[in-house]
Design an enzyme around this catalytic site. Sequence first.
Site, PDB file in Angstrom:
ATOM      1  N   GLU A 298      55.337  47.365  42.830  1.00 17.66           N
ATOM      2  CA  GLU A 298      53.927  47.356  42.442  1.00 17.66           C
ATOM      3  C   GLU A 298      53.677  48.344  41.303  1.00 17.66           C
ATOM      4  O   GLU A 298      52.880  48.064  40.395  1.00 17.66           O
ATOM      5  CB  GLU A 298      53.052  47.707  43.650  1.00 17.66           C
ATOM      6  CG  GLU A 298      53.060  46.667  44.751  1.00 17.66           C
ATOM      7  CD  GLU A 298      52.591  45.308  44.270  1.00 17.66           C
ATOM      8  OE1 GLU A 298      51.543  45.230  43.604  1.00 17.66           O
ATOM      9  OE2 GLU A 298      53.290  44.308  44.552  1.00 17.66           O
ATOM     10  N   TRP A 301      54.900  46.606  38.277  1.00 16.26           N
ATOM     11  CA  TRP A 301      53.917  45.623  37.784  1.00 16.26           C
ATOM     12  C   TRP A 301      52.911  46.319  36.857  1.00 16.26           C
ATOM     13  O   TRP A 301      52.539  45.775  35.810  1.00 16.26           O
ATOM     14  CB  TRP A 301      53.160  44.986  38.954  1.00 16.26           C
ATOM     15  CG  TRP A 301      53.755  43.719  39.488  1.00 16.26           C
ATOM     16  CD1 TRP A 301      54.393  43.546  40.680  1.00 16.26           C
ATOM     17  CD2 TRP A 301      53.742  42.414  38.857  1.00 16.26           C
ATOM     18  NE1 TRP A 301      54.784  42.238  40.831  1.00 16.26           N
ATOM     19  CE2 TRP A 301      54.397  41.521  39.733  1.00 16.26           C
ATOM     20  CE3 TRP A 301      53.248  41.939  37.649  1.00 16.26           C
ATOM     21  CZ2 TRP A 301      54.558  40.173  39.422  1.00 16.26           C
ATOM     22  CZ3 TRP A 301      53.415  40.590  37.340  1.00 16.26           C
ATOM     23  CH2 TRP A 301      54.062  39.723  38.221  1.00 16.26           C
ATOM     24  N   TRP A 330      36.630  24.550  31.494  1.00 19.58           N
ATOM     25  CA  TRP A 330      36.030  25.276  32.603  1.00 19.58           C
ATOM     26  C   TRP A 330      34.666  24.686  32.949  1.00 19.58           C
ATOM     27  O   TRP A 330      33.938  24.205  32.071  1.00 19.58           O
ATOM     28  CB  TRP A 330      35.858  26.750  32.252  1.00 19.58           C
ATOM     29  CG  TRP A 330      37.111  27.441  31.800  1.00 19.58           C
ATOM     30  CD1 TRP A 330      37.402  27.874  30.535  1.00 19.58           C
ATOM     31  CD2 TRP A 330      38.244  27.782  32.598  1.00 19.58           C
ATOM     32  NE1 TRP A 330      38.638  28.464  30.495  1.00 19.58           N
ATOM     33  CE2 TRP A 330      39.189  28.416  31.751  1.00 19.58           C
ATOM     34  CE3 TRP A 330      38.572  27.613  33.951  1.00 19.58           C
ATOM     35  CZ2 TRP A 330      40.419  28.893  32.217  1.00 19.58           C
ATOM     36  CZ3 TRP A 330      39.791  28.085  34.409  1.00 19.58           C
ATOM     37  CH2 TRP A 330      40.695  28.705  33.544  1.00 19.58           C
ATOM     38  N   ASN A 365      44.582  44.319  47.495  1.00 25.65           N
ATOM     39  CA  ASN A 365      45.251  43.529  46.459  1.00 25.65           C
ATOM     40  C   ASN A 365      45.418  42.055  46.836  1.00 25.65           C
ATOM     41  O   ASN A 365      45.247  41.164  45.998  1.00 25.65           O
ATOM     42  CB  ASN A 365      46.621  44.126  46.121  1.00 25.65           C
ATOM     43  CG  ASN A 365      47.230  43.466  44.895  1.00 25.65           C
ATOM     44  OD1 ASN A 365      46.641  43.463  43.824  1.00 25.65           O
ATOM     45  ND2 ASN A 365      48.404  42.864  45.066  1.00 25.65           N
ATOM     46  N   TRP A 383      38.226  32.486  33.787  1.00 22.28           N
ATOM     47  CA  TRP A 383      38.752  33.727  34.361  1.00 22.28           C
ATOM     48  C   TRP A 383      38.115  34.976  33.755  1.00 22.28           C
ATOM     49  O   TRP A 383      38.035  36.024  34.406  1.00 22.28           O
ATOM     50  CB  TRP A 383      40.276  33.800  34.189  1.00 22.28           C
ATOM     51  CG  TRP A 383      40.742  33.707  32.760  1.00 22.28           C
ATOM     52  CD1 TRP A 383      41.017  32.578  32.052  1.00 22.28           C
ATOM     53  CD2 TRP A 383      40.978  34.803  31.866  1.00 22.28           C
ATOM     54  NE1 TRP A 383      41.416  32.888  30.767  1.00 22.28           N
ATOM     55  CE2 TRP A 383      41.400  34.246  30.628  1.00 22.28           C
ATOM     56  CE3 TRP A 383      40.883  36.181  31.974  1.00 22.28           C
ATOM     57  CZ2 TRP A 383      41.717  35.040  29.514  1.00 22.28           C
ATOM     58  CZ3 TRP A 383      41.199  36.975  30.866  1.00 22.28           C
ATOM     59  CH2 TRP A 383      41.622  36.392  29.660  1.00 22.28           C
ATOM     60  N   TRP A 406      44.146  38.975  36.592  1.00 20.19           N
ATOM     61  CA  TRP A 406      43.299  37.796  36.443  1.00 20.19           C
ATOM     62  C   TRP A 406      44.031  36.663  35.724  1.00 20.19           C
ATOM     63  O   TRP A 406      43.918  35.495  36.108  1.00 20.19           O
ATOM     64  CB  TRP A 406      42.001  38.164  35.713  1.00 20.19           C
ATOM     65  CG  TRP A 406      40.968  38.589  36.704  1.00 20.19           C
ATOM     66  CD1 TRP A 406      40.653  39.856  37.087  1.00 20.19           C
ATOM     67  CD2 TRP A 406      40.150  37.715  37.487  1.00 20.19           C
ATOM     68  NE1 TRP A 406      39.682  39.828  38.070  1.00 20.19           N
ATOM     69  CE2 TRP A 406      39.353  38.530  38.319  1.00 20.19           C
ATOM     70  CE3 TRP A 406      40.003  36.333  37.565  1.00 20.19           C
ATOM     71  CZ2 TRP A 406      38.436  37.994  39.234  1.00 20.19           C
ATOM     72  CZ3 TRP A 406      39.096  35.798  38.463  1.00 20.19           C
ATOM     73  CH2 TRP A 406      38.317  36.629  39.289  1.00 20.19           C
TER      74      TRP A 406
END
Length: 499
Positions: A298, A301, A330, A365, A383, A406
Amino acid sequence: MNLAPQSTTPAVEHALLWLRADLRVTDNTALNRAIASGLPVIAAYIATPMQWYQHHISGRQIDLIERRLLVVKQQLKDINIPLLTLECDDFQAVPDTIINLCQQYQIKVVYCNRQHPWNEKQRDIAVEQALIAQDKQWHCSDDYCALPPGSVLTKQQQMYKVFTPYRNAWLTQFLKHNYQPVTNSDKVTFSQQCLNLLEGDIATNCNIQTFHYTKQDSLLWPVDEGVIQQRLQMFCETKAEYYQQQRDFPAIDGTSCLSPYLAIGALSARQCLAALTETLPQCVEINKENGGFVWLSEVVWREFYNHLLDSDDRLSKNQPFQPYTHHVQWLENSDHVHAWQQGITGFPLVDAAMRQLAATGWMHNRLRMITASFLTKDMLCDWRIGERWFMQQLIDGELASNNGGWQWAASTGTDAQPYFRVFNPTTQSERFDPNGEFIRQWIPELKSVPDQYIHAPSLWSGFGSVDYPLPIVDHKQMRVLAIDSYKQAKTWHESQREA
């Protein structure tokens, strides 16, 4: 006419430590280099409220910063460094603010730690140019990541676009160079002028001012150095080993909850990694059953997203990483967006998560992934609307991780999987909150719903007596529509490239 004798004592030159997203005294590269310069050091934090509004920074994070600055001020005072807090509108006004400081306090050199978003990089270029024009020095260090951007590259010397090979290369680099927190220098230059600055000359400016920004309470997050370090140590000693088994269940206190401190720099990635590897040395082994390794991943990341942001300016400019997703059609439904923001979609785990975010400024998370998938796939909503809303709410909001998360959920970013990364909010709820404990904590109106219906309360015969909405979308139908929308966007994009 008698003239008073003019002093021939030259003004004492200073070094300026410009604090940004590095609000700590321990393991701060710029601070250590400023001290090592041999010059008396003055520190400064420059608030830019209009820029914060443009970047959608949450009021809770600004409140956390204000509170943390009080701690940093005392820590710096203990090593004879005064801390100024100043305010100007935005980044465009920062160069003049820095130059004025240099002129007022005979500052010869400015030290700071690098930031990776595009606006911040342009600000720093402007400051550096202004300093050079005034014959001042500028030193900007890599400090936000454990491994600096540009240090983890493919054999073709390009940035990795997929996480797993990046992580493997990152680990190789990390183990080879043994990156550790930098040791603080104890050789702090002390002068009578520095004493004057601390005691009188700029004492009024050393008060941590209340920034002109709409803030929210951040008191759930202590800012004292000892408490933050204790939280890190306690996680490594008591939770990290079980992180793999517990991290996905929001009703269990199984995560570190250190992200707000990393976001403002009250804690560094190096400190986290050092504490983890000291407690669980086996965590550097690539073993998915190893809880320490999963938490280390993590942290990696976070490094991955910051390295990507630094290498690709599009990510700072509301653009998708996958070009074809520019063409996804969208849906625009403001009622649905409002329901998602307020936690009244009719999908209990989604709603509980959004209410947790609104109440605390933080979200588990796993729930970030579920709520983001719901907005982008079940609602087929852009998004960027979700990214902006999260930044406005999150106490741990930072561009690289928020944008990266996202775009991952929306399948517009790296590791893009548009055809099967569509989370079913009901099955996710059944899997990760099986007894509805987290749901009932945040949606008290569902407390009377039996366990077997807690994940889909509208199916319960007594639902009519519950003050809770029906689902706003049909997941099965929207899943098909979302996948088809991505396919159409990709087909059209490829046809344009061939034309």
